[in-house]
Design a protein around this motif. Sequence first.
Motif, mmCIF file in Angstrom:
data_model
loop_
_atom_site.group_PDB
_atom_site.id
_atom_site.type_symbol
_atom_site.label_atom_id
_atom_site.label_comp_id
_atom_site.label_asym_id
_atom_site.label_seq_id
_atom_site.Cartn_x
_atom_site.Cartn_y
_atom_site.Cartn_z
ATOM 1 N N LEU A 10 0.831 -1.193 0.000
ATOM 2 C CA LEU A 10 0.000 0.000 0.000
ATOM 3 C C LEU A 10 0.874 1.254 0.000
ATOM 4 O O LEU A 10 2.068 1.176 0.317
ATOM 5 C CB LEU A 10 -0.921 -0.016 1.214
ATOM 6 N N PRO A 11 0.295 2.412 -0.337
ATOM 7 C CA PRO A 11 1.067 3.658 -0.262
ATOM 8 C C PRO A 11 1.648 3.830 1.141
ATOM 9 O O PRO A 11 0.945 3.630 2.133
ATOM 10 C CB PRO A 11 0.027 4.742 -0.558
ATOM 11 N N GLY A 87 4.560 -0.608 -8.780
ATOM 12 C CA GLY A 87 3.356 0.078 -9.239
ATOM 13 C C GLY A 87 2.655 -0.641 -10.373
ATOM 14 O O GLY A 87 1.678 -0.137 -10.915
ATOM 15 N N ARG A 90 -1.390 -3.489 -11.313
ATOM 16 C CA ARG A 90 -2.312 -2.883 -10.351
ATOM 17 C C ARG A 90 -3.591 -3.692 -10.180
ATOM 18 O O ARG A 90 -4.382 -3.418 -9.289
ATOM 19 C CB ARG A 90 -2.683 -1.463 -10.774
ATOM 20 N N ARG A 142 -7.436 6.690 0.029
ATOM 21 C CA ARG A 142 -6.365 6.128 -0.809
ATOM 22 C C ARG A 142 -6.023 4.707 -0.352
ATOM 23 O O ARG A 142 -5.834 3.810 -1.177
ATOM 24 C CB ARG A 142 -5.127 7.032 -0.745
ATOM 25 N N ASN A 146 -6.572 1.350 -2.604
ATOM 26 C CA ASN A 146 -5.410 0.509 -2.890
ATOM 27 C C ASN A 146 -5.546 -0.889 -2.298
ATOM 28 O O ASN A 146 -5.068 -1.850 -2.891
ATOM 29 C CB ASN A 146 -4.132 1.192 -2.401
ATOM 30 N N LYS A 147 -6.196 -1.024 -1.146
ATOM 31 C CA LYS A 147 -6.435 -2.361 -0.581
ATOM 32 C C LYS A 147 -7.299 -3.179 -1.529
ATOM 33 O O LYS A 147 -7.031 -4.356 -1.763
ATOM 34 C CB LYS A 147 -7.144 -2.257 0.776
ATOM 35 N N ALA A 149 -7.458 -3.042 -4.650
ATOM 36 C CA ALA A 149 -6.662 -3.461 -5.799
ATOM 37 C C ALA A 149 -5.580 -4.464 -5.404
ATOM 38 O O ALA A 149 -5.303 -5.415 -6.132
ATOM 39 C CB ALA A 149 -6.020 -2.253 -6.470
ATOM 40 N N ASN A 150 -4.941 -4.251 -4.245
ATOM 41 C CA ASN A 150 -3.797 -5.070 -3.837
ATOM 42 C C ASN A 150 -4.168 -6.473 -3.369
ATOM 43 O O ASN A 150 -3.449 -7.421 -3.664
ATOM 44 C CB ASN A 150 -3.018 -4.376 -2.708
#
Length: 187
Positions: A10-11, A87, A90, A142, A146-147, A149-150
Amino acid sequence: MAKNLILLGLPGAGKGTEADLIVKDYPLVHISTGDIFRANLANDTDLGQKARAFMDAGDLVPDEITNAMVADRLEKDDVEAGFMLDGYPRNEAQAIFLDQYLAENGKKISATIYFEVSDDILRERLLGRGREDDTPEVIDNRLAVNKAANLPLVDYYQKSGVLHAINGGREVNDVYHDVKKVLDSLD
């Protein structure tokens, strides 16, 4: 044999920091999706022009354009000794494309390193960057995006047998010690 890596997290998980350490010790090219996009836009390539149309409209760049940019980058001679993707992919569709593309070119992913970090540490790190747009609300959104997607990617690479989860919430050198163990086991 070339080591081909994917860095997931994650970021704020420390992917960029760890990538900087990895390239000092291993002959890998660090390939950031952001750098690929910036290069295509700056050089006004066909792919860059296509991506710009979506970006200017505030839309996500479609997978087929992103995939084409990554494939184009992976055709450069400097990746022969190995590469590290940061990155990308994704989403699972991009992961499937990448696996097929690499297989067609006699390559494969050696390892996917997933930096696991608690939400509290991620929030603290992201707030500490001092960016104007890094408000608690924006950061929480964010992280949620992102979770979503990840986590499918973590499952995908777990099933592929190449996932190595590392506790990224520790000191940089402690995390890197575990990264090195993974990379050294690939020989």
